[in-house]
Each structure stands twice: as structure tokens, then as C-alpha cells.
Design an enzyme around this catalytic site. Structure first.
Site, PDB file in Angstrom:
ATOM      1  N   ARG A   1       0.842  -1.211   0.000  1.00 28.63           N
ATOM      2  CA  ARG A   1       0.000   0.000   0.000  1.00 28.63           C
ATOM      3  C   ARG A   1       0.869   1.251   0.000  1.00 28.63           C
ATOM      4  NH1 ARG A   1      -1.473   0.397   6.405  1.00 28.63           N
ATOM      5  NH2 ARG A   1       0.262  -0.935   6.969  1.00 28.63           N
TER       6      ARG A   1
ATOM      7  N   ARG B   1       5.145  10.234   2.750  1.00 31.87           N
ATOM      8  CA  ARG B   1       6.138   9.910   3.785  1.00 31.87           C
ATOM      9  C   ARG B   1       7.542  10.191   3.272  1.00 31.87           C
ATOM     10  NH1 ARG B   1       5.809   4.154   6.794  1.00 31.87           N
ATOM     11  NH2 ARG B   1       6.429   3.253   4.812  1.00 31.87           N
TER      12      ARG B   1
ATOM     13  N   GLY C   1      -4.609  -1.825  -0.897  1.00 33.26           N
ATOM     14  CA  GLY C   1      -3.559  -0.837  -1.127  1.00 33.26           C
ATOM     15  C   GLY C   1      -3.895   0.553  -0.614  1.00 33.26           C
TER      16      GLY C   1
ATOM     17  N   ASP D   1      10.392  -6.441   8.943  1.00 31.79           N
ATOM     18  CA  ASP D   1      10.061  -5.557   7.810  1.00 31.79           C
ATOM     19  C   ASP D   1       9.782  -4.133   8.287  1.00 31.79           C
ATOM     20  OD1 ASP D   1       7.849  -7.183   8.870  1.00 31.79           O
ATOM     21  OD2 ASP D   1       6.586  -5.864   7.668  1.00 31.79           O
TER      22      ASP D   1
ATOM     23  N   ARG E   1      14.857  -2.013   4.703  1.00 30.72           N
ATOM     24  CA  ARG E   1      14.590  -2.632   6.007  1.00 30.72           C
ATOM     25  C   ARG E   1      15.424  -3.896   6.161  1.00 30.72           C
ATOM     26  NH1 ARG E   1       8.719  -1.415   5.640  1.00 30.72           N
ATOM     27  NH2 ARG E   1       8.658   0.100   3.962  1.00 30.72           N
TER      28      ARG E   1
HETATM   29  P1  AMP Z   1       2.547  -3.500   8.268  1.00 32.59           P
HETATM   30  O1  AMP Z   1       1.864  -4.329   9.279  1.00 32.59           O
HETATM   31  O2  AMP Z   1       1.930  -2.162   8.146  1.00 32.59           O
HETATM   32  O3  AMP Z   1       4.009  -3.407   8.463  1.00 32.59           O
HETATM   33  O4  AMP Z   1       2.279  -4.195   6.860  1.00 32.59           O
HETATM   34  C1  AMP Z   1       2.669  -5.526   6.600  1.00 32.59           C
HETATM   35  C2  AMP Z   1       2.433  -5.883   5.154  1.00 32.59           C
HETATM   36  O5  AMP Z   1       1.045  -5.817   4.821  1.00 32.59           O
HETATM   37  C3  AMP Z   1       3.131  -4.973   4.161  1.00 32.59           C
HETATM   38  O6  AMP Z   1       3.592  -5.774   3.100  1.00 32.59           O
HETATM   39  C4  AMP Z   1       2.025  -4.065   3.702  1.00 32.59           C
HETATM   40  O7  AMP Z   1       2.273  -3.522   2.432  1.00 32.59           O
HETATM   41  C5  AMP Z   1       0.833  -4.988   3.686  1.00 32.59           C
HETATM   42  N1  AMP Z   1      -0.441  -4.253   3.822  1.00 32.59           N
HETATM   43  C6  AMP Z   1      -0.931  -3.674   4.930  1.00 32.59           C
HETATM   44  N2  AMP Z   1      -2.106  -3.073   4.671  1.00 32.59           N
HETATM   45  C7  AMP Z   1      -2.384  -3.277   3.365  1.00 32.59           C
HETATM   46  C8  AMP Z   1      -3.452  -2.895   2.483  1.00 32.59           C
HETATM   47  N3  AMP Z   1      -4.497  -2.177   2.897  1.00 32.59           N
HETATM   48  N4  AMP Z   1      -3.373  -3.294   1.199  1.00 32.59           N
HETATM   49  C9  AMP Z   1      -2.338  -4.025   0.754  1.00 32.59           C
HETATM   50  N5  AMP Z   1      -1.299  -4.403   1.521  1.00 32.59           N
HETATM   51  C10 AMP Z   1      -1.316  -4.034   2.816  1.00 32.59           C
HETATM   52 MG    MG Z   2       5.360  -2.165   7.588  1.00 32.43          MG
END
Ligand code: AMP
Ligand code: MG
Length: 503
Positions: free
Chosen positions: A104, A187, A137, A263, A194
Site C-alpha cells: 500500500r 512519507r 492498497g 520488515d 529494512r
Molecule cells: P505493516 O503491518 O503495516 O508493516 O504491513 C505488513 C504488510 O502488509 C506490508 O507488506 C504491507 O504492504 C501490507 N499491507 C498492509 N495493509 C495493506 C493494504 N491495505 N493493502 C495491501 N497491503 C497491505
Molecule cells: Mg510495515
């Protein structure tokens, strides 16, 4: 360099707000996929960071113009940008996911700021990418504003962090449990590399690519070590140092990241991803806010241990570069990993010493500080206020500090020991008070204030509470008359505060 004009060209690119100078896309084939942001139907600029724009050298006229809005909403890709989604893997709550990536987020490109630092410009919430899997996304307004507020608050607290340049609403709903207003955050980061980026290459067995990534990360973040006798080992050591210092900083201000997956840990040492993070009010070492962290893996007091765990994952990706003899490489890296906790403790203790007003070192300081934390925990005292009010005690009024403790006598006893120690510490009273007021914030992003600001913005289109809170958090060490409510912890409540991975 492209000259700044306000005209659209034939390719739907518009005036260069940014002078892009992209190196990731030029050097790291295999770590990204080119893709475009999705358009927003009715973008509206909600918040813009003028100070950061200035730091980035943006055209002051253009940034909150229509042209700026089109860029920050993802409707138009600016000239010179090469939009892409980065690939990365990650250990999430201990389990390995070989392919996560920007699901996203879209990197527009890099700019060199006015201090000659290279910075990434990224849109977060601008639609699906090849890494989106089942996700949309998109980002909901609440999570975008939360990242803006807490990230900028962290910056003002002196903690290395990604920054927020702009928040726009898209005019389109995103569907979570209920429809919510969609938004995009712009951002800014030293980079978005990472630990998980290294794991991504390693998991594919792309030895050459991981080496290229490491060389790139050295050149971008730690150029001084390029000539070290073993640059790969020196690189690992440098990342350990940045991350140890970062986590110590978090611990010194009561910050709980909430999702320290590999990550979400940068190579630059900046804090990234303000999803389920929150600041602790009442001191309790095992505090967890995240609704999905049911075993407390990322609890406050576990953060230093997770630091070592995460860096061990990075070390594993570097073994073959550190020495051709695998056993020797493992031995060298293990030595560095073993030094991590002492290194972290050195940073942490230095931070804690300043917080209690000490400018010199004494072997008994650790015990003095740990005893304060123990009586805070037993006495359910507010972490931020105890430290802030210690200076007031030195100014002659101990009452506000002692009243934070359920058993104030415990504080009285500690205070006597502390004052005895202070007497041996050679700086003037005035210097000490200045030191303390510079490291002990009066204002932190209090959970109830953050919620109040986000609720007003999301449910009532009212950005005033957000603006008020942001302005207080932008000067967290300066007490302002009339802002007392921002310094107070939340009123007692039966329900514990819960945070959610913000999407
Ligand atoms: P995070 O927990 O924010 O670090 O995200 C973990 C993973 O989930 C990353 O690969 C993000 O890009 C993916 N992700 C989180 N929210 C979404 C979303 N709404 N659509 C697509 N991918 C997402
Ligand atoms: Mg993340």
C-alpha cells in the site's frame, strides 16, 4: 536539474515540486516493481508540513497548490519520479514471510534535501501494487493522521523517524469493517530499506543482489565505513549501533512500537510504521497496546530483546560476505550480536542519567534508576510526568512528583538517595534543570488526545483538535500555559487502551 514551471506536459507530468535524483531504481533491479498510484476522485489537502517542505528544498509556492495536491493524492506522477513498489520479506511475530513488499505504498523517488541528505518520497495508501495480495492498497484517514501526528511528535522529541510531508483525503471510501474516508500520506525517509529487504534477497538465493543491496546501503547510509578492512562486518556493526541507539531512545520516552517485525526495522535507524504504536501512561514494564500482540512479544520491556532477535536475522543474510570461511563469518557476526545488549544498555543508561539530571557516571546509578522504575511500577505512576516533575522537585516543590505515586513515601525515600547523588554531581543547579527539561517532555501523544483528534477529523471533518495537538507535540519540552490538559494522562478507565495495525 529540471526547472520549476507550473505547466503540464503531454505525459500528464506536472511541474517538478521535487528535483528527483533516483538511485534505488537505478541500482537495485530485483528489489522493486514499477507501478503507478491509483487516482483519487476528489483529493483535498488536510495537512501540509511547511517546515519539512522547506528542509526538502521544495518550491514554497507550489507545494500546496493544485499541482501539489495532484501529486500528494497520487493523481499525477511528478516529472522525474519513477514510481515503484519495493520488495521486502519479513519475520512477523517470529514467523517468516518471504514476500511482503509495499502493498500500500509507492516510492516516487529520491531528492537531495537542503542539508545534502538523500530522502525518499513515498505515497502511502495510494492503491494496489503487485505486492498487495488480498489488500486494497489503501489507507483510512485515521491511520494516516495517526502516523502524521505520532511521527512528527517523535521527530520533535529528537527520535530518528520517517516524517510526514502531506496528508490528503482522496474523496473515496475505503472498506474496513465499515466504510471510512480514504487518505494518502506522503512519507519522507532516509530510505525505506529494512532488515526485510535483505531477507527478501536472501530468501531468493540472490547472492549477488544481496551484495549489491549491502553495497548500496553502505554508500547511502554509512559511507564512512566503505573503506573499513571488512566493510560488511562494519556495516552490520553500524546498523546495530543505530538500532541500539534508537530502541534506547524509545525506552527513555516510554514509546512502544507495537510491531517490531523485521520488515518494520530500517537500516538507517529511523523509526518506521506508526500502526499500533502508543506511549505508555502509567509505568508497567509489560505494557502492550496492540490488539494482535496477544503474547506480548513486542511489550515495552521486550523491545531491547527483540532488537537483538531482529539484528540476528540481518546477520544471517550477511554471513557469506563477512568471510569466505562460514564458521569464521558466523563467529565474527556473533561477537557483534553479543555486544548489542551492552551497547543498548549504555545508550539507555546515558539517556536515563540525563533524565534524572546526572551529568557524571557512578556505578550505583543503574540501581538508582531501576529502583525509581520499580517504585513507579508499584505506585502506578505516570512515566512521563514523574521524570518531568523531578526538575520541579529540584526547584523546591516535590509535591507534584510524590503525588503521582500511590505510596508517596516510597518516592520520599528514593528522593533522598537521589538528592545525595545529585550533590556529588558537579554541574550548577541551573545547568542541571536545563538538561532535565530538554530530555523530559511535558507533552507526549497521549492516547486519549490522539483518539480525540482522529475521531474529530474522521467523524466530524473537524481538524481543529488535530492541529491543536500537533502544535503542542511540535514543542514537547516547552510548557505552555493553558495546555495543561495535554500533559495529563487519560482519565481512569475500565477498558485498557487498544491499538490496531493501521491500514
Ligand atoms: P505493516 O503491518 O503495516 O508493516 O504491513 C505488513 C504488510 O502488509 C506490508 O507488506 C504491507 O504492504 C501490507 N499491507 C498492509 N495493509 C495493506 C493494504 N491495505 N493493502 C495491501 N497491503 C497491505
Ligand atoms: Mg510495515
Amino acid at each position: 536539474m529540471v526547472k520549476s514551471t507550473d505547466t503540464m506536459d503531454a505525459h500528464n507530468h506536472i511541474s517538478p515540486l521535487f528535483n528527483f535524483d533516483n538511485t534505488f531504481s537505478q541500482n537495485l533491479e530485483g528489489f522493486f516493481v514499477n507501478c503507478q498510484p491509483e487516482p483519487a476522485s476528489a483529493p483535498k489537502l488536510l495537512q501540509f508540513n511547511y517546515a519539512l517542505a522547506k528542509e526538502l528544498g521544495l518550491d514554497p509556492e507550489a507545494h500546496d497548490s493544485k499541482a501539489g495536491l495532484e501529486i500528494f493524492s497520487g493523481n499525477v506522477t511528478p516529472q522525474g519520479s519513477e514510481p515503484l513498489a519495493q520488495g521486502y520479506a519479513g519475520h512477523q511475530f517470529g514467523g517468516f514471510a518471504p514476500q511482503l513488499g509495499d502493498g500500500r505504498a509507492i516510492l516516487l523517488g529520491e531528492v537531495i534535501d537542503t542539508l545534502k541528505q538523500r530522502r525518499d518520497i513515498q505515497l502511502k495508501g495510494s492503491g494496489r501494487t503487485p505486492f498487495s495480495r488480498g489488500g486494497d492498497g489503501k489507507a483510512a484517514l485515521g491511520s494516516v493522521l495517526r502516523e502524521y501526528l505520532i511521527g512528527e511528535g517523535m521527530h520533535a522529541l529528537g527520535v530518528p523517524t520517517t516524517r510526514a510531508l502531506a496528508a490528503v483525503t482522496t474523496g473515496d471510501d475505503v472498506y474496513r469493517e465499515i466504510p471510512l474516508p480514504g487518505a494518502v500520506l506522503t512519507r519522507v525517509a532516509a530510505s525505506h530499506i529494512r532488515i526485510g529487504t535483505f531477507e527478501f534477497g536472501a530468501a531468493r538465493g540472490d547472492v549477488d543482489n544481496v551484495r549489491k543491496l549491502t553495497d548500496y546501503a553502505i554508500a547511502r547510509h554509512y559511507p564512512d565505513i566503505a573503506n573499513a578492512s571488512n566493510p560488511y562486518l562494519a556495516f552490520f556493526e553500524a546498523v546495530c549501533d543505530s538500532q541500539a541507539s534508537l530502541v534506547a531512545h524509545w525506552m527513555n520516552i516510554g514509546f512502544i512500537h507495537g510491531v517490531m517485525n523485521t520488515d518494520n526495522m530500517t537500516i538507517s535507524g529511523e523509526t518506521i510504521d506508526y500502526g499500533p504504536c502508543a506511549f505508555m501512561d502509567t509505568y508497567a514494564a509489560n505494557t502492550v497496546f496492540s490488539s494482535i500482540d496477544s503474547h506480548g512479544r513486542y511489550a515495552y520491556a521486550n523491545q531491547p530483546k527483540i532488537l537483538s532477535w531482529n539484528l540476528t536475522r540481518l546477520a544471517e543474510t550477511l554471513v557469506r560476505f563477512v568471510d569466505t570461511d562460514k564458521d569464521r563469518a558466523v563467529e565474527l557476526l556473533t561477537e557483534k550480536i553479543n555486544m548489542l545488549q551492552p551497547l543498548y544498555e549504555t545508550y539507555w543508561l546515558a539517556g536515563m542519567r540525563s533524565k534524572i539530571g546526572l551529568s557524571t557516571e557512578n556505578p550505583l546509578d543503574l540501581e538508582l534508576i531501576n529502583d525509581l522504575l520499580s517504585i513507579m511500577e508499584e505506585g502506578h505512576a505516570d512515566f512521563t510526568l514523574v521524570f518531568r516533575l523531578l526538575a520541579q522537585a529540584l526547584r523546591g516543590d516535590s509535591k507534584p512528583a510524590r503525588l503521582l505515586f500511590e505510596e508517596p513515601v516510597a518516592f520520599d525515600i528514593w528522593e533522598q538517595r537521589w538528592r545525595t547523588r545529585i550533590e556529588q554531581d558537579g554541574i550548577t543547579a541551573e545547568t542541571r534543570l536545563q538538561l532535565m527539561d530538554r530530555v523530559n517532555p511535558i507533552y507526549i501523544p497521549r492516547n486519549h488526545k490522539v483518539e480525540e483528534a482522529l475521531t474529530a477529523a474522521v467523524n466530524h471533518n473537524d481538524m481543529i483538535p488535530f492541529s491543536n495537538l500537533l502544535s503542542v507535540l511540535s514543542h514537547p519540552f516547552d510548557e505552555v500555559l493553558g495546555k495543561e490538559s495535554y500533559a495529563r494522562p487519560a482519565p481512569a478507565s475500565d477498558a485498557p487502551y487498544r491499538t490496531y495495525c493501521g491500514t
